[in-house]
Write a protein that holds these residues in place. Structure first.
Motif, PDB file in Angstrom:
ATOM      1  N   THR A 106       6.384  -6.730  -0.889  1.00 43.49           N
ATOM      2  CA  THR A 106       7.193  -7.255  -1.990  1.00 43.49           C
ATOM      3  C   THR A 106       6.462  -7.061  -3.309  1.00 43.49           C
ATOM      4  OG1 THR A 106       7.966  -9.000  -0.507  1.00 43.49           O
ATOM      5  CG2 THR A 106       8.441  -9.290  -2.830  1.00 43.49           C
ATOM      6  N   VAL A 107       7.200  -6.593  -4.318  1.00 47.09           N
ATOM      7  CA  VAL A 107       6.687  -6.510  -5.688  1.00 47.09           C
ATOM      8  C   VAL A 107       7.274  -7.693  -6.448  1.00 47.09           C
ATOM      9  CG1 VAL A 107       6.697  -5.144  -7.820  1.00 47.09           C
ATOM     10  CG2 VAL A 107       6.497  -3.987  -5.617  1.00 47.09           C
ATOM     11  N   ASP A 108       6.446  -8.400  -7.232  1.00 49.09           N
ATOM     12  CA  ASP A 108       6.918  -9.561  -7.993  1.00 49.09           C
ATOM     13  C   ASP A 108       8.075  -9.201  -8.915  1.00 49.09           C
ATOM     14  OD1 ASP A 108       5.145 -11.329  -6.875  1.00 49.09           O
ATOM     15  OD2 ASP A 108       3.710 -11.239  -8.525  1.00 49.09           O
ATOM     16  N   ASP A 109       9.068 -10.114  -9.016  1.00 50.27           N
ATOM     17  CA  ASP A 109      10.200  -9.932  -9.931  1.00 50.27           C
ATOM     18  C   ASP A 109       9.729  -9.942 -11.373  1.00 50.27           C
ATOM     19  OD1 ASP A 109      12.517  -9.418  -8.543  1.00 50.27           O
ATOM     20  OD2 ASP A 109      12.931 -11.525  -8.146  1.00 50.27           O
ATOM     21  N   GLN A 110       8.982 -10.957 -11.729  1.00 49.35           N
ATOM     22  CA  GLN A 110       8.415 -11.002 -13.073  1.00 49.35           C
ATOM     23  C   GLN A 110       7.320  -9.945 -13.123  1.00 49.35           C
ATOM     24  OE1 GLN A 110       9.615 -12.926 -15.559  1.00 49.35           O
ATOM     25  NE2 GLN A 110      11.137 -13.561 -14.073  1.00 49.35           N
ATOM     26  N   PRO A 111       7.194  -9.241 -14.229  1.00 50.51           N
ATOM     27  CA  PRO A 111       6.195  -8.163 -14.283  1.00 50.51           C
ATOM     28  C   PRO A 111       4.759  -8.694 -14.299  1.00 50.51           C
ATOM     29  CG  PRO A 111       7.282  -8.415 -16.402  1.00 50.51           C
ATOM     30  CD  PRO A 111       7.951  -9.364 -15.450  1.00 50.51           C
ATOM     31  N   THR A 112       4.307  -9.222 -13.155  1.00 51.09           N
ATOM     32  CA  THR A 112       2.938  -9.731 -13.043  1.00 51.09           C
ATOM     33  C   THR A 112       1.981  -8.604 -12.694  1.00 51.09           C
ATOM     34  OG1 THR A 112       3.175 -10.176 -10.688  1.00 51.09           O
ATOM     35  CG2 THR A 112       3.710 -11.993 -12.201  1.00 51.09           C
ATOM     36  N   GLY A 113       2.558  -7.471 -12.247  1.00 53.28           N
ATOM     37  CA  GLY A 113       1.717  -6.364 -11.842  1.00 53.28           C
ATOM     38  C   GLY A 113       1.145  -6.544 -10.452  1.00 53.28           C
ATOM     39  N   LYS A 114       1.760  -7.407  -9.636  1.00 54.06           N
ATOM     40  CA  LYS A 114       1.250  -7.696  -8.292  1.00 54.06           C
ATOM     41  C   LYS A 114       2.213  -7.219  -7.203  1.00 54.06           C
ATOM     42  CE  LYS A 114      -2.339  -9.973  -9.790  1.00 54.06           C
ATOM     43  NZ  LYS A 114      -3.626  -9.313  -9.811  1.00 54.06           N
ATOM     44  N   ILE A 115       1.616  -6.776  -6.083  1.00 54.56           N
ATOM     45  CA  ILE A 115       2.372  -6.381  -4.904  1.00 54.56           C
ATOM     46  C   ILE A 115       1.769  -7.145  -3.717  1.00 54.56           C
ATOM     47  CG2 ILE A 115       0.939  -4.316  -4.519  1.00 54.56           C
ATOM     48  CD1 ILE A 115       3.527  -2.933  -3.442  1.00 54.56           C
ATOM     49  N   HIS A 116       2.620  -7.626  -2.813  1.00 54.77           N
ATOM     50  CA  HIS A 116       2.187  -8.473  -1.707  1.00 54.77           C
ATOM     51  C   HIS A 116       2.498  -7.797  -0.378  1.00 54.77           C
ATOM     52  CE1 HIS A 116       1.994 -11.572  -4.810  1.00 54.77           C
ATOM     53  NE2 HIS A 116       3.192 -11.163  -5.165  1.00 54.77           N
ATOM     54  N   PHE A 117       1.529  -7.831   0.538  1.00 50.02           N
ATOM     55  CA  PHE A 117       1.679  -7.279   1.874  1.00 50.02           C
ATOM     56  C   PHE A 117       1.565  -8.429   2.864  1.00 50.02           C
ATOM     57  CE2 PHE A 117       0.366  -3.902  -0.788  1.00 50.02           C
ATOM     58  CZ  PHE A 117       0.953  -2.756  -0.279  1.00 50.02           C
ATOM     59  N   LYS A 118       2.611  -8.644   3.663  1.00 50.31           N
ATOM     60  CA  LYS A 118       2.626  -9.746   4.620  1.00 50.31           C
ATOM     61  C   LYS A 118       2.517  -9.182   6.034  1.00 50.31           C
ATOM     62  CE  LYS A 118       5.436 -13.772   5.796  1.00 50.31           C
ATOM     63  NZ  LYS A 118       6.703 -14.438   5.522  1.00 50.31           N
ATOM     64  N   SER A 119       1.611  -9.752   6.833  1.00 54.28           N
ATOM     65  CA  SER A 119       1.453  -9.294   8.216  1.00 54.28           C
ATOM     66  C   SER A 119       2.299 -10.166   9.138  1.00 54.28           C
ATOM     67  CB  SER A 119      -0.012  -9.350   8.632  1.00 54.28           C
ATOM     68  OG  SER A 119      -0.390 -10.687   8.894  1.00 54.28           O
ATOM     69  N   ALA A 121       1.268 -11.932  11.395  1.00 57.93           N
ATOM     70  CA  ALA A 121       0.563 -13.200  11.598  1.00 57.93           C
ATOM     71  C   ALA A 121       0.809 -14.182  10.447  1.00 57.93           C
ATOM     72  CB  ALA A 121      -0.933 -12.943  11.743  1.00 57.93           C
ATOM     73  N   GLY A 122       1.564 -13.742   9.442  1.00 57.18           N
ATOM     74  CA  GLY A 122       1.875 -14.606   8.310  1.00 57.18           C
ATOM     75  C   GLY A 122       0.846 -14.559   7.197  1.00 57.18           C
ATOM     76  N   ILE A 123      -0.154 -13.691   7.326  1.00 58.96           N
ATOM     77  CA  ILE A 123      -1.189 -13.551   6.301  1.00 58.96           C
ATOM     78  C   ILE A 123      -0.664 -12.626   5.209  1.00 58.96           C
ATOM     79  CG2 ILE A 123      -3.521 -12.717   5.830  1.00 58.96           C
ATOM     80  CD1 ILE A 123      -4.050 -13.315   8.893  1.00 58.96           C
ATOM     81  N   THR A 124      -0.794 -13.038   3.959  1.00 57.77           N
ATOM     82  CA  THR A 124      -0.349 -12.224   2.831  1.00 57.77           C
ATOM     83  C   THR A 124      -1.547 -11.815   1.989  1.00 57.77           C
ATOM     84  OG1 THR A 124       1.784 -13.352   2.789  1.00 57.77           O
ATOM     85  CG2 THR A 124       1.159 -12.162   0.802  1.00 57.77           C
ATOM     86  N   LYS A 125      -1.612 -10.533   1.664  1.00 56.48           N
ATOM     87  CA  LYS A 125      -2.650  -9.997   0.781  1.00 56.48           C
ATOM     88  C   LYS A 125      -1.957  -9.509  -0.482  1.00 56.48           C
ATOM     89  CE  LYS A 125      -6.344 -10.113   3.446  1.00 56.48           C
ATOM     90  NZ  LYS A 125      -7.617 -10.667   3.112  1.00 56.48           N
ATOM     91  N   THR A 126      -2.565  -9.791  -1.637  1.00 54.47           N
ATOM     92  CA  THR A 126      -1.989  -9.405  -2.922  1.00 54.47           C
ATOM     93  C   THR A 126      -2.927  -8.441  -3.632  1.00 54.47           C
ATOM     94  OG1 THR A 126      -0.864 -11.536  -3.066  1.00 54.47           O
ATOM     95  CG2 THR A 126      -1.146 -10.321  -5.124  1.00 54.47           C
ATOM     96  N   PHE A 127      -2.332  -7.397  -4.232  1.00 56.69           N
ATOM     97  CA  PHE A 127      -3.097  -6.368  -4.934  1.00 56.69           C
ATOM     98  C   PHE A 127      -2.398  -5.989  -6.231  1.00 56.69           C
ATOM     99  CE2 PHE A 127      -3.686  -5.650  -0.349  1.00 56.69           C
ATOM    100  CZ  PHE A 127      -5.066  -5.778  -0.261  1.00 56.69           C
ATOM    101  N   PRO A 128      -3.111  -5.328  -7.153  1.00 55.77           N
ATOM    102  CA  PRO A 128      -2.451  -4.802  -8.358  1.00 55.77           C
ATOM    103  C   PRO A 128      -1.506  -3.670  -7.968  1.00 55.77           C
ATOM    104  CG  PRO A 128      -4.838  -4.358  -8.419  1.00 55.77           C
ATOM    105  CD  PRO A 128      -4.541  -5.052  -7.132  1.00 55.77           C
ATOM    106  N   VAL A 129      -0.331  -3.665  -8.514  1.00 51.89           N
ATOM    107  CA  VAL A 129       0.682  -2.677  -8.150  1.00 51.89           C
ATOM    108  C   VAL A 129       0.236  -1.260  -8.525  1.00 51.89           C
ATOM    109  CG1 VAL A 129       2.213  -2.601 -10.184  1.00 51.89           C
ATOM    110  CG2 VAL A 129       3.197  -2.566  -7.914  1.00 51.89           C
ATOM    111  N   GLU A 130      -0.575  -1.108  -9.571  1.00 50.72           N
ATOM    112  CA  GLU A 130      -1.003   0.234  -9.996  1.00 50.72           C
ATOM    113  C   GLU A 130      -1.899   0.905  -8.959  1.00 50.72           C
ATOM    114  OE1 GLU A 130      -3.750  -2.613 -12.338  1.00 50.72           O
ATOM    115  OE2 GLU A 130      -1.610  -2.501 -11.932  1.00 50.72           O
ATOM    116  N   ALA A 131      -2.459   0.140  -8.019  1.00 45.06           N
ATOM    117  CA  ALA A 131      -3.271   0.723  -6.947  1.00 45.06           C
ATOM    118  C   ALA A 131      -2.433   1.616  -6.040  1.00 45.06           C
ATOM    119  CB  ALA A 131      -3.938  -0.383  -6.135  1.00 45.06           C
ATOM    120  N   PHE A 132      -1.098   1.475  -6.113  1.00 45.10           N
ATOM    121  CA  PHE A 132      -0.190   2.230  -5.249  1.00 45.10           C
ATOM    122  C   PHE A 132       0.656   3.230  -6.042  1.00 45.10           C
ATOM    123  CE2 PHE A 132      -1.322  -1.756  -3.382  1.00 45.10           C
ATOM    124  CZ  PHE A 132      -1.746  -1.367  -2.111  1.00 45.10           C
TER     125      PHE A 132
END
Length: 136
Positions: A106-119, A121-132
């Motif tokens: 998921t990419v944040d709706d508000q332009p926070t520049g964050k992207i979230h990866f959910k496994s 197991a329910g674990i979520t990791k967040t990274f800067p969207v520009e990394a992708f």
């Protein structure tokens, strides 16, 4: 497969890659999110948002900015919508010595520049969207 019924399909690496990048852009996801190689087929069913990618071999890609190794299986499937891919299958991110499957992006709706990866197991990791971004 019933999920693929009524889908638009592009075969071959060049056409398939174009379609995959086009889908990412259409749904406001980073263009470099799916670094693919030797694409056999890419498909999308507009009515259900189901997408699939078939490539000849598994691809491992390191996103250098965040030092994260991600594995893309020969078959990748999921449901794509604006800034999100749900029920994702075929993508794993290396965590320590494990490769937990990524089930949602998921990419944040508000332009926070964050992207979230959910496994699963329910674990979520967040990274800067520009990394992708394309080419990362």
């Amino acid at each position: 497969m019933a999920e693929k019924e009524g889908g638009i399909v592009k075969k071959g690496h060049e056409e398939g890659l174009k379609m995959a990048v086009s889908l990412l852009q259409e749904f406001e996801l980073p263009a470099g999110l799916l670094p693919l190689a030797d694409v056999i087929e890419v498909g999308f069913v507009k009515a259900t948002s189901y997408m699939w990618i078939v490539q000849k071999k598994k691809v491992e890609h390191e996103f250098k900015m965040i030092k994260k190794l991600v594995s893309y299986d020969t078959d990748i499937t999921g449901y794509i919508s604006k800034k999100k891919i749900k029920k994702l299958k075929g993508v794993k991110a290396k965590e320590l010595m494990l490769w937990p499957p990524v089930s949602e992006i998921t990419v944040d709706d508000q332009p926070t520049g964050k992207i979230h990866f959910k496994s699963l197991a329910g674990i979520t990791k967040t990274f800067p969207v520009e990394a992708f971004a394309d080419g990362q």
